[in-house]
Design an enzyme around this catalytic site. Structure first.
Site, PDB file in Angstrom:
ATOM      1  N   LYS A  73       0.826  -1.220   0.000  1.00  0.00           N
ATOM      2  CA  LYS A  73       0.000   0.000   0.000  1.00  0.00           C
ATOM      3  C   LYS A  73       0.856   1.264   0.000  1.00  0.00           C
ATOM      4  O   LYS A  73       0.614   2.179  -0.789  1.00  0.00           O
ATOM      5  CB  LYS A  73      -0.936  -0.037   1.207  1.00  0.00           C
ATOM      6  CG  LYS A  73      -1.805   1.182   1.404  1.00  0.00           C
ATOM      7  CD  LYS A  73      -2.992   0.898   2.300  1.00  0.00           C
ATOM      8  CE  LYS A  73      -2.594   0.178   3.569  1.00  0.00           C
ATOM      9  NZ  LYS A  73      -1.730   0.964   4.447  1.00  0.00           N
ATOM     10  N   THR A  75       4.014   1.489  -0.834  1.00  0.00           N
ATOM     11  CA  THR A  75       4.762   1.472  -2.096  1.00  0.00           C
ATOM     12  C   THR A  75       3.913   2.054  -3.225  1.00  0.00           C
ATOM     13  O   THR A  75       4.387   2.868  -4.032  1.00  0.00           O
ATOM     14  CB  THR A  75       5.189   0.027  -2.437  1.00  0.00           C
ATOM     15  OG1 THR A  75       5.973  -0.485  -1.363  1.00  0.00           O
ATOM     16  CG2 THR A  75       5.983  -0.037  -3.727  1.00  0.00           C
ATOM     17  N   ARG A  96       2.140   8.296   7.026  1.00  0.00           N
ATOM     18  CA  ARG A  96       2.341   8.162   8.469  1.00  0.00           C
ATOM     19  C   ARG A  96       3.819   7.924   8.777  1.00  0.00           C
ATOM     20  O   ARG A  96       4.566   7.451   7.926  1.00  0.00           O
ATOM     21  CB  ARG A  96       1.539   6.973   9.012  1.00  0.00           C
ATOM     22  CG  ARG A  96       0.035   7.132   8.891  1.00  0.00           C
ATOM     23  CD  ARG A  96      -0.679   5.881   9.353  1.00  0.00           C
ATOM     24  NE  ARG A  96      -0.330   4.726   8.542  1.00  0.00           N
ATOM     25  CZ  ARG A  96      -0.425   3.465   8.951  1.00  0.00           C
ATOM     26  NH1 ARG A  96      -0.868   3.195  10.161  1.00  0.00           N
ATOM     27  NH2 ARG A  96      -0.095   2.471   8.158  1.00  0.00           N
ATOM     28  N   LYS A 107       6.641  -6.581  11.017  1.00  0.00           N
ATOM     29  CA  LYS A 107       6.068  -5.841   9.891  1.00  0.00           C
ATOM     30  C   LYS A 107       7.119  -5.060   9.106  1.00  0.00           C
ATOM     31  O   LYS A 107       6.992  -4.842   7.909  1.00  0.00           O
ATOM     32  CB  LYS A 107       4.981  -4.888  10.425  1.00  0.00           C
ATOM     33  CG  LYS A 107       4.226  -4.127   9.352  1.00  0.00           C
ATOM     34  CD  LYS A 107       3.093  -3.316   9.974  1.00  0.00           C
ATOM     35  CE  LYS A 107       2.380  -2.491   8.915  1.00  0.00           C
ATOM     36  NZ  LYS A 107       3.118  -1.298   8.518  1.00  0.00           N
ATOM     37  N   ALA A 275      -3.694   1.507  12.838  1.00  0.00           N
ATOM     38  CA  ALA A 275      -5.069   1.471  12.341  1.00  0.00           C
ATOM     39  C   ALA A 275      -5.893   0.345  12.954  1.00  0.00           C
ATOM     40  O   ALA A 275      -7.107   0.364  12.879  1.00  0.00           O
ATOM     41  CB  ALA A 275      -5.071   1.332  10.820  1.00  0.00           C
ATOM     42  N   PHE A 303      -3.564  -0.407   7.133  1.00  0.00           N
ATOM     43  CA  PHE A 303      -4.131  -1.744   6.972  1.00  0.00           C
ATOM     44  C   PHE A 303      -5.236  -1.766   5.905  1.00  0.00           C
ATOM     45  O   PHE A 303      -5.209  -0.997   4.965  1.00  0.00           O
ATOM     46  CB  PHE A 303      -4.614  -2.292   8.318  1.00  0.00           C
ATOM     47  CG  PHE A 303      -3.492  -2.612   9.264  1.00  0.00           C
ATOM     48  CD1 PHE A 303      -2.410  -3.370   8.865  1.00  0.00           C
ATOM     49  CD2 PHE A 303      -3.503  -2.127  10.563  1.00  0.00           C
ATOM     50  CE1 PHE A 303      -1.360  -3.665   9.733  1.00  0.00           C
ATOM     51  CE2 PHE A 303      -2.453  -2.415  11.444  1.00  0.00           C
ATOM     52  CZ  PHE A 303      -1.395  -3.187  11.023  1.00  0.00           C
ATOM     53  N   PHE A 384       3.386  -8.871  -9.377  1.00  0.00           N
ATOM     54  CA  PHE A 384       4.563  -9.691  -9.070  1.00  0.00           C
ATOM     55  C   PHE A 384       4.946 -10.467 -10.329  1.00  0.00           C
ATOM     56  O   PHE A 384       4.074 -10.778 -11.155  1.00  0.00           O
ATOM     57  CB  PHE A 384       4.251 -10.667  -7.928  1.00  0.00           C
ATOM     58  CG  PHE A 384       4.347 -10.053  -6.561  1.00  0.00           C
ATOM     59  CD1 PHE A 384       5.408 -10.345  -5.711  1.00  0.00           C
ATOM     60  CD2 PHE A 384       3.374  -9.161  -6.116  1.00  0.00           C
ATOM     61  CE1 PHE A 384       5.495  -9.771  -4.450  1.00  0.00           C
ATOM     62  CE2 PHE A 384       3.454  -8.578  -4.866  1.00  0.00           C
ATOM     63  CZ  PHE A 384       4.518  -8.889  -4.025  1.00  0.00           C
ATOM     64  N   TRP A 412       7.003  -0.882  -7.721  1.00  0.00           N
ATOM     65  CA  TRP A 412       8.086  -1.478  -6.936  1.00  0.00           C
ATOM     66  C   TRP A 412       9.329  -1.666  -7.812  1.00  0.00           C
ATOM     67  O   TRP A 412      10.445  -1.358  -7.408  1.00  0.00           O
ATOM     68  CB  TRP A 412       7.637  -2.822  -6.350  1.00  0.00           C
ATOM     69  CG  TRP A 412       8.669  -3.448  -5.448  1.00  0.00           C
ATOM     70  CD1 TRP A 412       8.828  -3.254  -4.110  1.00  0.00           C
ATOM     71  CD2 TRP A 412       9.707  -4.358  -5.845  1.00  0.00           C
ATOM     72  NE1 TRP A 412       9.901  -3.981  -3.637  1.00  0.00           N
ATOM     73  CE2 TRP A 412      10.464  -4.667  -4.676  1.00  0.00           C
ATOM     74  CE3 TRP A 412      10.080  -4.938  -7.054  1.00  0.00           C
ATOM     75  CZ2 TRP A 412      11.549  -5.536  -4.700  1.00  0.00           C
ATOM     76  CZ3 TRP A 412      11.170  -5.796  -7.078  1.00  0.00           C
ATOM     77  CH2 TRP A 412      11.897  -6.096  -5.905  1.00  0.00           C
TER      78      TRP A 412
END
Length: 559
Positions: A73, A75, A96, A107, A275, A303, A384, A412
Site C-alpha cells: 500500500k 509502495t 504516516r 512488519k 489502524a 491496513f 509480481f 516497486w
C-alpha cells in the site's frame, strides 16, 4: 534473479537537498527548519498565509486485508505520487511515520519499497525527527502527574483502582502489558496495577494527528480522561493542569516533516497511530498543508479498507472538513490466493480456483468504498513476476462487474514509470466527478448503534455482541456527555471479522465488543474487539536479529 533490498536501493539513491524539495512546492528557507541535509520540519504558521489558496484533489490509498504475502500500500502511494509528477502534475505525498515496534518486530518499516520509497529510509524508520519520542514523553509526563497527585494528598479524589491512563514506550514489549508499580514503601508512591501501551496506541498520538492547530492540540490534551474519582466522575489532564507542559513537549513535533521520494517528489511524513487499535492516518495538519501546496495529494490509511479507510472517512474527514476525490484499493494476486486458502509457500503457482475464492475480500472492500461511502475507486494490482495473465484477467473481469477498473501497478520495480497507467485512471475518475461521499453513520446515533452499523455495513457481520463490561462502559461514556462522537473500532487487521483466521469474505459471524473506552481528547470512543492488544509483542524471530551497522555507520537489514 537477485534483487536489491529496499535499504540497498535507498542507500544508492542521490538525494536532493531538502531546501530544493521545499522550493518545489513554494516554500522558502524561512518556512523550514533543517534536520540535516535531507529532512526538514515545516512551520505550521504558513497555514495562515495559505488559507485562501484552493485545496488540492485528495487521493486516498487503501487495501485489502493484509496477509503475509504483502500488499504494498505505501509502495503504491509513493509510486502513484511519482507517476503523477511524471505526467506533469504538481503532486505531494502525505504518509504516516513508522513506529519502532514493527520496525524491529515482524512488519518492518513504512517507507515504501523497491523503487517507490521515501528517503532517507533509515532515518524515517528509526528516530527520524524525534516526534514519537516527544509523544512518549508527553504521555509519560501525564502518567507521572496522575500518580504524583494521588501521592501528594489526592485533592481530586482519584480512585487508584480506576486510573485509566497508561505509560507508553515505542517498542513491542509484551512484558510491560500488565505491571504493578508504586512498590517499595510509602516514599515510592501508591501501589497499584498498571501497564504500558505502545506509543502509537497512546491517545496523545491520536490527538496529535487530529488537532488542526496548536491551540486545538492544547484543548484536546486538556480533555483527555485519565482516571475516575471514588464517586465515578471523570478526571482530565486539564484537572491536573498538565496540558500546557504537554503542549510544550509537542510544539516542535507538531510541525510536519518534509522529505522526498527516490524521484524527488515532496513527501510529508507526520504522525502515525496504528489502524487496528487507533484511527490509522497521518496528521490532519500535514494533510491540509499538503493540500495547500499542491494540486494533487496522495495519502494512505493503515491496513485494510475495513480499518484505515473506514476511520479516515468516518473520523478524519469529519474533523478535518475534507473528502477524497478518488480512492485506490491495492491488492496482489498472491494475497488474494492466500485469502482463497493457498499456503504462503505455494503462492507463486497459478491457481484460478483459489483466486476466485479469495477475490470476494477485494470485492467487499470495493463495494464498501463505492456503494457504502459513495466514492469513485480504482483497484491497483501490485504486480509480481509470478502473476499469470489468466489470473490478472480474472481480477480485472470481477472488478469490471462492479463498475471499477483494475489497473496494473509496477512501481516497486519501475518507480513512477510503473504507475503511469494507474495515475491516468485516477485522474480520469477525478475528472469524471462522480462523488457522493457520506459517512457510514450520523453522529446522533448512540455508540452501540454506531458500532453495529460499522459491523453490519463494512465488515458484513450479522450483528454485535457486547459484554456486560462493554455495556456498562457505553452507559458511562454516554452519561458523561460523549454520545455524539465517532467510534474507532480496535479489531484485527487480518480479517473483515474479529477472528484473524476468517479470511476472504466471511459470513454468518458476529463481532464481540469486550470493552469500550472514551478518548475524549481525540474525540472518539474506542471499541475493543477480539484479542486485540494495545501493546504488541515481538515474534519468535524478530527483524531486530537481522539489523546491523558496519564500521562506517552504514545500516543493513532494515526493510
Amino acid at each position: 534473479m537477485s534483487f536489491k533490498s529496499d535499504i540497498e536501493i535507498a542507500q544508492e539513491a542521490k538525494l536532493e537537498p531538502i531546501r530544493d524539495i521545499a522550493a518545489r512546492i513554494g516554500l522558502s528557507e524561512d518556512d523550514i527548519e533543517y534536520y540535516g541535509k535531507y529532512k526538514a520540519k515545516v512551520d505550521y504558521n504558513i497555514m495562515k498565509r495559505l488559507e485562501n489558496k484552493k485545496d488540492a484533489k485528495l487521493i486516498l490509498t487503501t487495501a485489502i486485508n493484509p496477509t503475509p504475502a504483502g500488499e504494498g500500500k505505501t509502495t503504491t502511494t509513493v509510486g502513484l505520487g511519482d507517476a503523477l509528477r511524471k505526467l506533469g502534475k504538481n503532486a505531494v505525498i502525505a504518509l504516516r511515520e513508522p513506529s519502532l515496534g514493527p520496525v524491529f518486530g515482524v512488519k518492518g518499516g513504512a517507507a515504501g519499497g523497491g523503487y517507490a520509497q521515501v528517503v532517507p529510509m533509515e532515518d524515517i524508520n528509526l528516530h527520524f525527527t524525534g516526534d514519537l519520542h516527544a509523544i512518549t514523553a508527553a504521555n509519560n509526563l501525564l502518567a507521572a502527574m496522575v500518580d504524583n497527585h494521588i501521592y501528594q494528598g489526592n485533592e481530586l479524589g482519584i480512585d487508584p483502582r480506576r486510573v485509566v491512563w497508561k505509560r507508553c514506550i515505542d517498542m513491542n514489549d509484551r512484558q510491560l502489558r500488565f505491571v504493578v508499580d508504586g512498590l517499595g514503601g510509602k516514599a515510592n508512591g501508591v501501589p497499584r496495577e498498571d501497564g504500558f501501551d505502545i506509543t502509537v496506541a497512546s491517545e496523545i498520538m491520536a490527538v496529535f494527528c487530529l488537532a488542526t492547530d496548536l491551540e486545538d492540540l492544547k484543548n484536546r490534551l486538556s480533555r483527555i480522561v485519565v482516571a475516575y474519582t471514588y464517586d465515578g466522575k471523570p478526571v482530565t489532564a486539564g484537572d491536573l493542569k498538565a496540558q500546557g507542559a504537554m503542549t510544550a513537549l509537542l510544539k516542535d513535533a507538531f510541525k510536519p516533516n518534509l522529505v522526498q521520494t527516490l524521484e524527488g517528489t515532496p513527501a510529508f511524513v507526520h504522525g502515525g497511530p496504528f489502524a487496528n487499535i487507533a484511527h490509522g492516518c497521518n496528521s490532519i495538519i500535514a494533510t491540509k498543508m499538503a493540500m495547500k501546496l499542491a494540486d494533487y495529494v496522495v495519502t494512505e490509511a493503515g491496513f485494510g479498507a475495513d480499518l484505515g479507510a473506514e476511520k479516515f472517512l468516518d473520523i478524519k474527514c469529519r474533523f478535518a472538513g475534507i473528502r477524497p476525490n478518488a480512492v485506490v484499493i491495492v491488492a496482489t494476486i498472491r494475497a488474494l490466493k492466500y485469502n482463497g486458502g493457498v499456503p504462503k509457500e505455494k503462492l507463486n503457482e497459478e491457481n484460478l480456483e483459489a483466486l476466485r475464492k479469495g477475490l470476494p475480500n477485494l470485492l467487499k472492500h470495493v463495494e464498501n468504498i463505492t456503494v457504502k461511502f459513495g466514492l469513485p475507486a480504482v483497484v491497483a494490482i501490485n504486480r509480481f513476476p509470478t502473476d499469470t495473465q489468466a489470473e490478472l484477467d480474472l481480477v480485472k473481469e470481477e472488478c469490471k462487474a462492479l463498475g471499477v477498473n483494475a489497473v496494473l501497478s509496477e512501481v516497486w520495480a519501475k518507480g513512477g514509470e510503473g504507475g503511469i497507467d494507474l495515475a491516468k485512471e485516477v485522474l480520469r475518475i477525478i475528472d469524471e466527478g462522480k462523488n457522493n461521499y457520506k459517512p457510514i453513520y450520523p453522529l446522533e446515533m448512540g455508540i452501540a448503534e454506531k458500532i453495529e452499523t460499522i459491523a453490519r455495513e463494512i465488515y458484513g457481520a450479522d450483528g454485535v455482541e457486547f459484554t456486560a463490561a462493554a455495556k456498562r462502559e457505553i452507559e458511562t461514556i454516554e452519561k458523561i456527555g460523549f454520545r455524539n462522537v465517532p467510534v474507532c473500532i480496535a479489531k484485527t487487521q487480518y480479517s473483515l471479522s474479529d477472528n484473524p483466521a476468517l479470511l476472504g469474505r466471511p459470513t454468518g459471524f458476529k463481532i464481540t465488543v469486550r470493552n469500550v473506552r472514551i478518548s475524549a481528547g481525540a474525540g472518539f470512543a474506542v471499541a475493543l474487539t477480539g484479542e486485540i492488544m494495545t501493546m504488541p509483542g515481538l515474534p519468535k524471530r524478530p527483524a531486530a536479529e537481522n539489523i546491523d551497522v558496519d564500521e562506517n555507520g552504514r545500516i543493513s537489514g532494515l526493510f
